[in-house]
Enzyme design. Structure first.
Site, short mmCIF file in Angstrom:
data_model
loop_
_atom_site.label_atom_id
_atom_site.label_comp_id
_atom_site.label_asym_id
_atom_site.label_seq_id
_atom_site.Cartn_x
_atom_site.Cartn_y
_atom_site.Cartn_z
N LYS A 1 12.37 17.07 31.53
CA LYS A 1 12.81 18.48 31.55
C LYS A 1 12.96 18.65 30.02
O LYS A 1 13.59 17.93 29.29
CB LYS A 1 14.32 18.59 32.14
CG LYS A 1 14.98 19.81 31.80
CD LYS A 1 16.52 19.98 32.07
CE LYS A 1 17.14 21.14 31.73
NZ LYS A 1 18.43 21.13 32.12
N GLY B 1 33.71 8.46 45.06
CA GLY B 1 32.28 7.89 44.98
C GLY B 1 31.17 8.83 44.72
O GLY B 1 30.03 8.48 45.27
N VAL C 1 29.48 16.28 46.33
CA VAL C 1 29.01 17.48 45.99
C VAL C 1 27.59 17.33 45.21
O VAL C 1 26.62 17.92 45.51
CB VAL C 1 29.78 18.16 44.70
CG1 VAL C 1 29.20 19.52 44.13
CG2 VAL C 1 31.34 18.56 45.50
N VAL D 1 26.46 17.25 42.29
CA VAL D 1 26.18 18.46 41.20
C VAL D 1 25.16 17.70 40.04
O VAL D 1 25.13 16.50 39.89
CB VAL D 1 27.39 18.77 40.50
CG1 VAL D 1 28.12 19.97 41.36
CG2 VAL D 1 28.18 17.93 39.68
N SER E 1 35.38 7.41 50.71
CA SER E 1 35.22 7.29 52.21
C SER E 1 33.80 8.00 52.58
O SER E 1 33.35 9.05 52.04
CB SER E 1 36.33 8.33 52.48
OG SER E 1 35.91 8.87 54.12
#
Lengths: 510, 485
Positions: free
Chosen positions: A84, A19, A51, A53, A45
């Site tokens: 950006k 997830g 991460v 990212v 979980s």
């Protein structure tokens, strides 16, 4: 025509494992765009962190957001997003030098000859400014200005934009969106995988609490662990760390120190890698991407601490990875999306893009009815490989195209052998000033040009036709362009002012 | 520090057909201070890019960039407009399909999926459009040129031109002459190697030795390039079945917005309208007999030529660059021959060398030119996958790219993107559909809300109606156009 109602029992059962960003992007896209054809269940979980990212993105993310019918304002507000215009690279070619790789073009071609040949010709005569002077995206970025581009073929349409956002908030935003579309979220830790004895396909995931999650198609979004494609199916790993030696990142947020928010990401070369600086609405994301062969984790953590401009908002978090990809991203009935399929460092903000294209190709090649054709799997893998390979070459260029000899890391990347495909591109550029052309994949002419020129790789010769026009005329044309860009930038609002003028995009201050 | 390469001092163009003449105009415009010399006089009827009286939409843009005005082509070269190709019999007896040009059409109808995700033209899905504006106009026999204003009813119209070959060539020769292109008439009887794989000079009968920095071979399949020691040919005869082209005498002048390609038991028959007369040509496999040919052509043949499909392995060797049939030869199915030649010319202009070709630039040209030629071949070869074509031409080999495209199209309604493909994905899709090759249904389309699809179809129908209302009958438009000067 072509549409039929699908009985619930016919719907393809898709189980998404993981997830994080990739998992919820996949679940949301499948549920939104394949609606009646799929039943999507996502297993995650809470004990396993994500991460998160890709704080910085590419313009393609806008297509994803629009296609899913997500309101841009709600999305920006939820993820604390800023705009950006490109990436400001510092100290890559040489210490003290900088350039912006913009989401936009440099000048315009004249008489069928690309702008940069005329620029090279004037530069030879000492009559041209830096190439970034002729790019609206570059100048607006460096002036901290922003407004959305037009689409009328004018100068004001010569750029695109992406977002910089809090990736740990993007996943949850997509989760809420996906659950709203009927995706089932199952909390649990996978302890084993049930396979079909004959085909080797995955039949079900078995959870710690004994539950059994059956599916027709499994999407592995388990991140670096690659639980299904890597661990379970043992898909071979193609290692690229000899070309891209960075294998760690130390990430750490800090507060803003200026009122204005830069509409660009910064990448600053470091002795053993580089560090990112990504300004969001309420904070700045920082991170040192480094090679553990050249610097210790402790030293790197200290380095990123030292680089923070504002108040440190959290302790540095350490990530470990390897550059490369699984030979196939789709094997049996398992498709890996995101880090489970491979990893390329975030130097050009490609992580979310790679997840997005994998989802796109999965949608195009989706096994409606649950039966997977080997031909579709092969086609998916062909497309994903091409994306990885092209990005890989472009990233390697950032390291290899350098004069830096001030550290063992830079000596290594400067002198290493690069892939033949990149070597050929660089030789074509060096000999002729031409950029190898492709239309598929990422990073076209202007991107290669930005990095080549920005890192001091200049061709020996350029197009003969650049010497044809009267130099005074070319100088005047460049001055006119530079002036028009200057006027356009002056008329643009500041980035923060622009965000504040569209207040529905602003997050409530934490 | 980067230097501009020295300009080529002299460029010699072998061949003075319509391709050589346009190449001369393009080169002289690109290199006004260089000497551009055309060597003419050895016309090869097997040069299909030279004998073609029709191009495709790409040529309109090339003409624009070279300052060649479409109005002049209409007034002086008998130019007329084709919006679509009508395919007869390819899907079976009595089967008819219409394939219009252009990539337009309502995106919602095509679920132009990947493009909507911000990635350009690639992987545009190819669901059969409920129609396009060009198709509606072709069916109604009405035409007007788009004005260039956004949102106008005809904004999505794309078309190609046909013309009288001799008049078009004469016009280009006149332009070339006006620009200062030099011309020599005489057969090329030999070449002097330059020691680098190319040529230092060519020997021209009645003229003598002609030296150049760069030689452009527009002289057909037996041209300059094929005489070089490093020349190699890639044979396409396993994929393209036509071995002979048989031409009938020109008929009466005819105006039409669509041309017809009819599948017969002896090959395919192309019937083109033209203000200078209707053209008929039969393309036959090796097996066709004279009697078959006469029956299919419905006329006495006036000329014929043999065809050996294939391409140069490298179209640019040393300092010799082949364009048109000198680079690739294939049956003129869908009028791609001149289109491909013009794409090669545009590629050469993009990668134009200095006085000495750079090997890497040459490699890049050869890489892209080979992709272009192979994808053009695939577009032609795709016709033979039509249900009724197999009975006439047998089972043919397919390139991996074509096999992939057909498989994806038939099963999923998807056309993969390939670099340098000369036609748009939508043009592939309508062509396959018109040939009676059914498109599969993509999961995205299966899942689409039928109300949205219906609404998009309705919007498209309105758009087509508006275009048909905005355009006069083609004959009327043409008369007005010709009176306007």
């Amino acid at each position: 025509m072509g549409w039929r109602r699908v009985a619930a029992s016919e719907a393809t059962r898709v189980v998404v494992l993981g997830g994080g960003t990739a998992g919820w992007m996949t679940a949301a896209a499948l549920a939104k765009l394949l609606g009646p054809l799929v039943r999507v269940e996502l297993v995650e979980s809470e004990d396993i962190g994500i991460v998160g990212v890709g704080e910085a993105t590419l313009p393609h993310i806008r297509g994803f957001v629009e296609r899913l019918g997500i309101d841009e304002a709600a999305f920006m507000q939820a993820t604390h997003a800023t705009y950006k215009l490109g990436i400001d690279f510092r100290d890559f070619g040489r210490i003290g030098e900088a350039y912006v790789h913009p989401f936009g073009s440099f000048g315009e071609e004249v008489a069928g000859v690309p702008f940069h040949h005329y620029w090279l010709e004037l530069r030879r005569q000492g009559m041209a400014g830096p190439i970034g002077d002729y790019s609206l995206a570059v100048r607006a970025a460096l002036a901290n200005k922003f407004q959305t581009p037009l689409q009328d073929g004018s100068l004001a349409s010569s750029y695109g934009y992406a977002y910089q956002f809090d990736a740990t908030l993007f996943g949850p935003f997509m989760r809420d969106f996906a659950i709203g579309l009927g995706v089932t979220r199952t909390e649990g830790r996978v302890t084993s995988v049930e396979r079909d004895g004959e085909s080797g396909d995955v039949r079900a995931l078995l959870l710690e609490d004994g539950r059994r999650i059956e599916g027709d198609l499994f999407v592995d979004c388990s991140g670096f662990r690659s639980l299904l494609l890597g661990s379970e199916l043992d898909e071979p790993w193609e290692d690229w760390s000899h070309w891209l030696p960075c294998d760690r990142a130390a990430a750490m947020p800090c507060s803003h120190v200026t009122h204005e928010i830069e509409p660009y990401t910064r990448a600053v070369a470091m002795p053993a890698g580089w560090r990112w600086r990504i300004p969001l609405q309420h904070r700045i994301g920082n991170g040192y991407v480094f090679s553990s062969s050249f610097v210790s984790e402790d030293e790197a953590v200290e380095a990123i601490r030292g680089a923070a401009e504002g108040e440190i908002l959290a302790e540095p978090r350490l990530l470990r990875f390897r550059a490369g990809r699984r030979r196939n991203s789709w094997s049996h009935n398992v498709v890996a999306v995101g880090l489970a399929s491979g990893f390329l460092e975030p130097l050009e903000s490609t992580s979310i893009y790679l997840a997005q294209v994998a989802v796109t190709y999965l949608l195009e090649l989706f096994p409606a009815g649950g039966r997977i054709e080997a031909r579709d799997r092969a086609e998916f893998n062909r497309l994903v490989d091409m994306e990885y390979d092209r990005i890989r070459d472009f990233l390697i260029l950032h390291y290899h195209a350098t004069e830096r000899d001030d550290s063992p890391f830079w000596n290594h990347v400067r002198t290493m052998a690069v892939p033949d495909s990149l070597a050929a591109k660089m030789e074509l550029w060096r000999d002729t000033g031409r950029v190898e052309k492709y239309s598929d994949g990422l990073f076209y002419n202007a991107s290669w040009l930005a990095v080549y020129v920005g890192q001091g790789v200049l061709p020996r010769r350029h197009d003969a036709r650049a010497s044809l026009p009267d130099p005074l005329q070319v100088i005047r044309a460049l001055q006119t362009l530079e002036g028009a860009i200057g006027d356009a930038v002056a008329a643009m609002p500041g980035h923060r002012a622009y965000l504040e003028s569209r207040a529905e995009r602003l997050a409530v201050a934490p | 520090m980067s230097d501009a390469r020295p300009l080529p001092q002299r460029v010699v163009i072998a061949g003075d057909g319509q391709l050589g003449a346009l190449t001369a105009v393009a080169l002289k415009r690109a290199l006004p201070s260089s000497e551009i010399v055309v060597i003419g006089g050895s016309f090869d009827p097997a040069a299909l890019a030279d004998t073609a009286a029709s191009a495709l939409p790409f040529t309109n843009r090339l003409h624009d960039s070279l300052g060649i005005d479409e109005d002049v082509l209409v007034r002086r070269c008998g130019a007329s407009h084709r919006l679509a190709v009508r395919y007869l019999g390819w899907g079976g007896v009595e089967h008819e399909g219409v394939a219009a040009y252009g990539g337009a059409g309502d995106p919602a109808l095509r679920t132009a999926f990947a493009r909507d995700w911000g990635s350009g033209m690639r992987h545009a899905s190819s669901e059969r459009p409920a129609g396009s504006v060009s198709e509606a106009l072709a069916r109604a026999g009405r035409f007007a040129r788009p004005s260039g204003e956004a949102g106008e009813p005809l904004a999505e119209v794309d078309y190609c031109l046909r013309w009288n070959g001799a008049a078009y060539r004469d016009l280009l020769v006149e332009y070339a002459h006006g620009l200062g292109v030099a011309y020599h008439r005489g057969r090329i009887v030999g070449g002097a190697p330059d020691g680098a794989g190319g040529l230092a000079a060519i020997a021209v009968e009645g003229v003598g030795q002609v030296t150049a920095d760069l030689f452009l071979d527009c002289s057909g399949p037996q041209g300059l390039l094929s005489q070089l020691p490093d020349y190699r040919r890639v044979d396409w005869s396993d994929q393209l079945p036509v071995r002979g082209l048989i031409y009938a005498r020109r008929g009466d002048p005819a105006l039409s917005l669509a041309d017809t390609i009819l599948l017969t038991s002896s090959g395919w028959l192309a019937e083109g309208a033209g203000r200078d007369g209707r053209s008929r040509m039969l393309a036959a496999p090796e097996a066709a007999t004279d009697a078959d040919i006469r029956a299919a052509l419905h006329a006495e043949p006036v000329s014929a030529l043999a065809l050996h499909p294939g391409r140069a392995e490298r179209a640019w060797i040393g300092n010799v660059v082949a364009l048109g049939d000198a680079a690739a030869t294939f049956e003129p199915l869908g009028w791609l021959n001149l289109d491909l030649a013009h794409r090669q010319l545009a590629l050469l202009l993009e990668l134009l060398p200095g006085d000495t070709p750079d090997p890497r630039e040459r490699d890049e040209f050869n890489r892209r030119a080979a992709l272009m030629a192979d994808r053009a071949r695939d577009f032609v070869a795709a016709h033979y996958a039509a249900p009724a074509a197999r009975g006439v031409f047998g089972t043919l080999a397919r390139s991996p790219e074509l096999a992939l495209a057909l498989d994806q199209f038939e099963r999923r309604g998807r056309l993969p993107f390939f670099e340098e493909t000369p036609m748009l994905a939508q043009e592939w899709a309508v062509m396959l559909d018109a040939l009676g090759i059914p498109a599969g249904t993509s999961p995205l389309r299966q899942a689409a809300d039928p109300r949205a699809t219906a609404a998009a179809a309705e919007a498209m129908a309105h758009k087509c109606e508006a275009a048909v209302r905005a355009a006069p009958p083609y004959g009327e438009w043409m008369t007005r156009m010709l009176q306007a000067q």
